[in-house]
Enzyme design. Structure first.
Site, PDB file in Angstrom:
ATOM      1  N   ASP A  69       0.822  -1.216   0.000  1.00 35.26           N
ATOM      2  CA  ASP A  69       0.000   0.000   0.000  1.00 35.26           C
ATOM      3  C   ASP A  69       0.858   1.270   0.000  1.00 35.26           C
ATOM      4  O   ASP A  69       1.879   1.339   0.702  1.00 35.26           O
ATOM      5  CB  ASP A  69      -0.886   0.042   1.242  1.00 35.26           C
ATOM      6  CG  ASP A  69      -1.853  -1.139   1.328  1.00 35.26           C
ATOM      7  OD1 ASP A  69      -1.510  -2.219   0.823  1.00 35.26           O
ATOM      8  OD2 ASP A  69      -2.928  -0.976   1.918  1.00 35.26           O
ATOM      9  N   HIS A  71      -1.099   4.627  -0.391  1.00 30.78           N
ATOM     10  CA  HIS A  71      -2.092   5.514   0.236  1.00 30.78           C
ATOM     11  C   HIS A  71      -1.751   7.004   0.150  1.00 30.78           C
ATOM     12  O   HIS A  71      -1.654   7.700   1.156  1.00 30.78           O
ATOM     13  CB  HIS A  71      -2.296   5.108   1.693  1.00 30.78           C
ATOM     14  CG  HIS A  71      -3.206   3.925   1.853  1.00 30.78           C
ATOM     15  ND1 HIS A  71      -4.519   3.930   1.455  1.00 30.78           N
ATOM     16  CD2 HIS A  71      -2.963   2.684   2.348  1.00 30.78           C
ATOM     17  CE1 HIS A  71      -5.057   2.745   1.704  1.00 30.78           C
ATOM     18  NE2 HIS A  71      -4.148   1.966   2.229  1.00 30.78           N
ATOM     19  N   ASP A  98      -4.033   0.021  -3.544  1.00 31.37           N
ATOM     20  CA  ASP A  98      -4.233   1.054  -2.522  1.00 31.37           C
ATOM     21  C   ASP A  98      -3.267   2.221  -2.713  1.00 31.37           C
ATOM     22  O   ASP A  98      -2.395   2.501  -1.887  1.00 31.37           O
ATOM     23  CB  ASP A  98      -4.122   0.468  -1.111  1.00 31.37           C
ATOM     24  CG  ASP A  98      -5.435  -0.149  -0.641  1.00 31.37           C
ATOM     25  OD1 ASP A  98      -6.332  -0.332  -1.487  1.00 31.37           O
ATOM     26  OD2 ASP A  98      -5.568  -0.454   0.550  1.00 31.37           O
ATOM     27  N   ASP A 101      -6.411   7.591  -1.048  1.00 34.61           N
ATOM     28  CA  ASP A 101      -7.054   7.738   0.272  1.00 34.61           C
ATOM     29  C   ASP A 101      -6.020   7.767   1.404  1.00 34.61           C
ATOM     30  O   ASP A 101      -4.904   7.313   1.265  1.00 34.61           O
ATOM     31  CB  ASP A 101      -8.078   6.640   0.553  1.00 34.61           C
ATOM     32  CG  ASP A 101      -9.315   6.761  -0.311  1.00 34.61           C
ATOM     33  OD1 ASP A 101      -9.680   7.901  -0.651  1.00 34.61           O
ATOM     34  OD2 ASP A 101      -9.919   5.717  -0.648  1.00 34.61           O
ATOM     35  N   ARG A 102      -6.454   8.341   2.518  1.00 37.66           N
ATOM     36  CA  ARG A 102      -5.700   8.476   3.758  1.00 37.66           C
ATOM     37  C   ARG A 102      -4.574   9.504   3.655  1.00 37.66           C
ATOM     38  O   ARG A 102      -4.439  10.365   4.502  1.00 37.66           O
ATOM     39  CB  ARG A 102      -5.146   7.135   4.287  1.00 37.66           C
ATOM     40  CG  ARG A 102      -6.106   5.949   4.333  1.00 37.66           C
ATOM     41  CD  ARG A 102      -7.412   6.200   5.040  1.00 37.66           C
ATOM     42  NE  ARG A 102      -7.317   6.530   6.437  1.00 37.66           N
ATOM     43  CZ  ARG A 102      -7.336   5.636   7.429  1.00 37.66           C
ATOM     44  NH1 ARG A 102      -7.404   4.345   7.155  1.00 37.66           N
ATOM     45  NH2 ARG A 102      -7.293   6.032   8.679  1.00 37.66           N
ATOM     46  N   ASN A 130      -8.401  -2.516  -2.630  1.00 35.72           N
ATOM     47  CA  ASN A 130      -9.789  -2.285  -2.214  1.00 35.72           C
ATOM     48  C   ASN A 130     -10.166  -0.800  -2.182  1.00 35.72           C
ATOM     49  O   ASN A 130     -11.346  -0.454  -2.242  1.00 35.72           O
ATOM     50  CB  ASN A 130     -10.061  -2.921  -0.849  1.00 35.72           C
ATOM     51  CG  ASN A 130      -9.268  -2.273   0.272  1.00 35.72           C
ATOM     52  OD1 ASN A 130      -8.039  -2.236   0.236  1.00 35.72           O
ATOM     53  ND2 ASN A 130      -9.943  -1.754   1.281  1.00 35.72           N
ATOM     54  N   HIS A 131      -9.175   0.096  -2.121  1.00 39.31           N
ATOM     55  CA  HIS A 131      -9.475   1.534  -2.128  1.00 39.31           C
ATOM     56  C   HIS A 131      -9.660   2.085  -3.539  1.00 39.31           C
ATOM     57  O   HIS A 131     -10.097   3.229  -3.679  1.00 39.31           O
ATOM     58  CB  HIS A 131      -8.379   2.315  -1.402  1.00 39.31           C
ATOM     59  CG  HIS A 131      -8.552   2.350   0.075  1.00 39.31           C
ATOM     60  ND1 HIS A 131      -9.110   3.415   0.739  1.00 39.31           N
ATOM     61  CD2 HIS A 131      -8.255   1.427   1.019  1.00 39.31           C
ATOM     62  CE1 HIS A 131      -9.145   3.154   2.038  1.00 39.31           C
ATOM     63  NE2 HIS A 131      -8.626   1.958   2.231  1.00 39.31           N
ATOM     64  N   HIS A 182      -3.848  -8.060  -3.975  1.00 41.20           N
ATOM     65  CA  HIS A 182      -3.981  -7.095  -2.882  1.00 41.20           C
ATOM     66  C   HIS A 182      -4.394  -7.742  -1.572  1.00 41.20           C
ATOM     67  O   HIS A 182      -3.728  -7.566  -0.545  1.00 41.20           O
ATOM     68  CB  HIS A 182      -4.973  -5.993  -3.238  1.00 41.20           C
ATOM     69  CG  HIS A 182      -5.054  -4.936  -2.181  1.00 41.20           C
ATOM     70  ND1 HIS A 182      -4.037  -4.032  -1.940  1.00 41.20           N
ATOM     71  CD2 HIS A 182      -6.005  -4.661  -1.251  1.00 41.20           C
ATOM     72  CE1 HIS A 182      -4.351  -3.249  -0.927  1.00 41.20           C
ATOM     73  NE2 HIS A 182      -5.559  -3.608  -0.489  1.00 41.20           N
ATOM     74  N   ARG A 247     -13.455  -6.765   8.651  1.00 43.30           N
ATOM     75  CA  ARG A 247     -13.666  -6.010   7.411  1.00 43.30           C
ATOM     76  C   ARG A 247     -15.144  -5.764   7.130  1.00 43.30           C
ATOM     77  O   ARG A 247     -15.483  -4.904   6.333  1.00 43.30           O
ATOM     78  CB  ARG A 247     -13.055  -6.761   6.225  1.00 43.30           C
ATOM     79  CG  ARG A 247     -11.560  -7.009   6.347  1.00 43.30           C
ATOM     80  CD  ARG A 247     -10.758  -5.743   6.254  1.00 43.30           C
ATOM     81  NE  ARG A 247      -9.320  -6.011   6.209  1.00 43.30           N
ATOM     82  CZ  ARG A 247      -8.389  -5.090   6.105  1.00 43.30           C
ATOM     83  NH1 ARG A 247      -8.740  -3.820   6.052  1.00 43.30           N
ATOM     84  NH2 ARG A 247      -7.107  -5.406   6.084  1.00 43.30           N
ATOM     85  N   HIS A 274      -2.566  -4.872   1.899  1.00 44.50           N
ATOM     86  CA  HIS A 274      -3.874  -4.704   2.536  1.00 44.50           C
ATOM     87  C   HIS A 274      -3.855  -4.507   4.054  1.00 44.50           C
ATOM     88  O   HIS A 274      -4.832  -4.039   4.613  1.00 44.50           O
ATOM     89  CB  HIS A 274      -4.741  -5.912   2.174  1.00 44.50           C
ATOM     90  CG  HIS A 274      -6.204  -5.753   2.457  1.00 44.50           C
ATOM     91  ND1 HIS A 274      -6.904  -4.584   2.230  1.00 44.50           N
ATOM     92  CD2 HIS A 274      -7.120  -6.636   2.958  1.00 44.50           C
ATOM     93  CE1 HIS A 274      -8.179  -4.768   2.565  1.00 44.50           C
ATOM     94  NE2 HIS A 274      -8.331  -5.988   3.011  1.00 44.50           N
TER      95      HIS A 274
END
Length: 462
Positions: A69, A71, A98, A101-102, A130-131, A182, A247, A274
């Site tokens: 990730d 992010h 990923d 985001d964040r 997943n993002h 992922h 989750r 992940h």
């Protein structure tokens, strides 16, 4: 230095023959520069066309650098290419999803990877996380960021890009094949062909094999010190799949499920991302009778959310099948206010607090008289003075209430700055916000504390 003001056009980032001027792009975004809407549309449409021609499961040959990730941590992404080696010198990279985001530079992170793929199509590879979907982008920060920096049309194209990203990759080495994805496997992904046959060009959804590939986790085994009987561990190891309440979707895949998948498909190990790791990576339980881990988890966003204090890692897999990990820390990056607030709006409550504080002080002075002053006025102005004093005291009370309100707003904003989007201020444990900045800092003072506070954000939003 000041951020770059000029927005680059399509002609600025492509040569006449269509080759990406990757160095110019990299340095422009390093200086917080942006691109025209027309340029963004052109770049993203080219990437959609490029990605749609790729299979669900990529076939790659080692050596290859594998990253977890990112992010939105663009400056750490640049550092990854520095420590892993230059793509122009032949290095190959696989990113496990990923990208958004964040973090505060999701547009730059995903855009740079897409342009790197356009420039080096056989050496830079990106999988879906997943993002990379509308649900997560709207729940977290990516859509807000796209609106701040570009517009909703650009966001829509970014989402079409995400729908087009491949789902997995087979890494071929001299000692066998590895599979990278992922999240992991699920009860309906028994083979690589099952992944290859999926329709990936869609929103992820809350269940099904696509959801499992991007959202599932390996089942965490209990600490041996809490296992009183050997048969208890044996029972855990026999689990293939089970629900994943952490989750709110997908599944946990147990050791038995992993072994069956690896054996059926002739694979060595599942390499996935992940999950944040304190050291940047984790080697899970070995394949029976070997010293080879059945699952490896990678995470490449150091000091995740500016609060976790974790190390990040890059996996370097050699052609022979051996691998090593390069760990790294957070790179310096420009400061951004949480949730993309602008500095004027963010500062107004603090300015108001100080202004009201001065006003309260002045009113308190006006409302206080010495005994001599009161004696002089008592005879001739007693009634008038009482009315004036009462009026001033009422103003003090009103100003005091305003001061209290602005102080509360300031405390909340300071907490937001410390939390960096990790958790909403209203979701802090009882009493933490009242303790001010120091209490908030204490609540995220370690990796485990930050991870505990962040648990709700690890679930699929409703």
């Amino acid at each position: 230095p000041y951020p770059a003001v000029e927005r680059l056009e399509e002609s600025d980032i492509y040569d006449a023959d269509g080759t990406v001027r990757i160095a110019k792009v990299r340095e422009h975004m390093r200086a917080e520069g942006r691109f025209s809407i027309q340029c963004m549309n052109a770049v993203l449409k080219k990437s959609i066309e490029q990605l749609r021609n790729l299979p669900n499961v990529l076939q790659l040959k080692a050596p290859v650098n594998v990253c977890g990730d990112i992010h939105g941590q663009y400056y750490d992404l640049l550092h990854i290419f520095e420590i892993g080696g230059s793509v122009s010198d032949g290095q190959q990279y696989l990113f496990l999803g990923d990208y958004v985001d964040r973090g505060m530079f999701s547009c730059e992170t995903l855009l740079y990877l897409l342009l790197m793929q356009q420039r080096y199509p056989g050496r830079v590879h990106t999988l879906r996380g997943n993002h990379e979907c509308r649900l997560m982008a709207e729940h977290f920060t990516f859509r807000v960021e796209c609106r701040k920096k570009y517009n909703d049309d650009v966001f829509a194209l970014f989402m079409d890009v995400c729908d087009s990203l491949p789902l997995a990759a087979i890494l071929e080495t001299d000692s066998g094949k590895f599979i990278a994805m992922h999240g992991g496997i699920g009860p309906k992904t028994k083979s690589v062909d099952d992944i290859q046959d999926l329709d990936r060009f869609q929103e992820i959804g809350k269940k099904g094999p696509l959801c499992d590939i991007l959202w599932s986790d390996p089942l965490h085994e209990p600490d041996p010190k809490f296992i009183s009987k050997p048969e208890d561990l044996a029972e855990v190891l026999e689990i293939d799949f089970m629900p994943n309440p952490a989750r709110g979707c997908a599944c946990f895949y147990g050791h038995a499920g992993v072994l069956e998948f690896l054996q059926k498909n002739g694979l060595q190990t599942i390499i996935r991302a992940h999950e944040v790791q304190e050291e940047g990576y984790k080697l899970h339980r070995e394949v029976d009778g070997t010293d080879r881990p059945s699952v490896i988890t990678m995470f490449s966003a150091p000091n995740y959310c500016n609060t976790y204090k974790n190390t990040a890692a890059l996996m370097q897999m050699e052609a022979a099948g051996s691998y090593a990990f390069k760990q790294f820390q957070r790179s310096p990056a420009p400061y951004c206010l949480p949730k993309f607030h602008n500095v004027i709006d963010f500062s107004l409550p603090m300015i108001a607090e100080h202004t009201v504080n001065v006003l309260v002080g002045l009113l308190k002075v006006c409302s206080t008289m010495t005994e001599a002053e009161e004696a002089d006025l008592r005879a001739s102005q007693q009634a008038l003075h009482a009315a004036q004093k009462s009026s001033i005291l009422n103003k003090v009370r009103v100003a005091g209430k305003l001061l209290s309100i602005y102080q509360e707003i300031r405390v909340r904003q300071e907490a937001e700055q410390e939390l960096c989007g990790l958790v909403d201020v209203d979701d802090l444990p009882e009493g933490v916000l009242a303790g001010g900045r120091e209490a908030v800092q204490a609540a995220i003072s370690s990796f485990e504390k930050a991870k505990k506070l962040d648990e709700a954000n690890e679930m699929m939003p409703e």
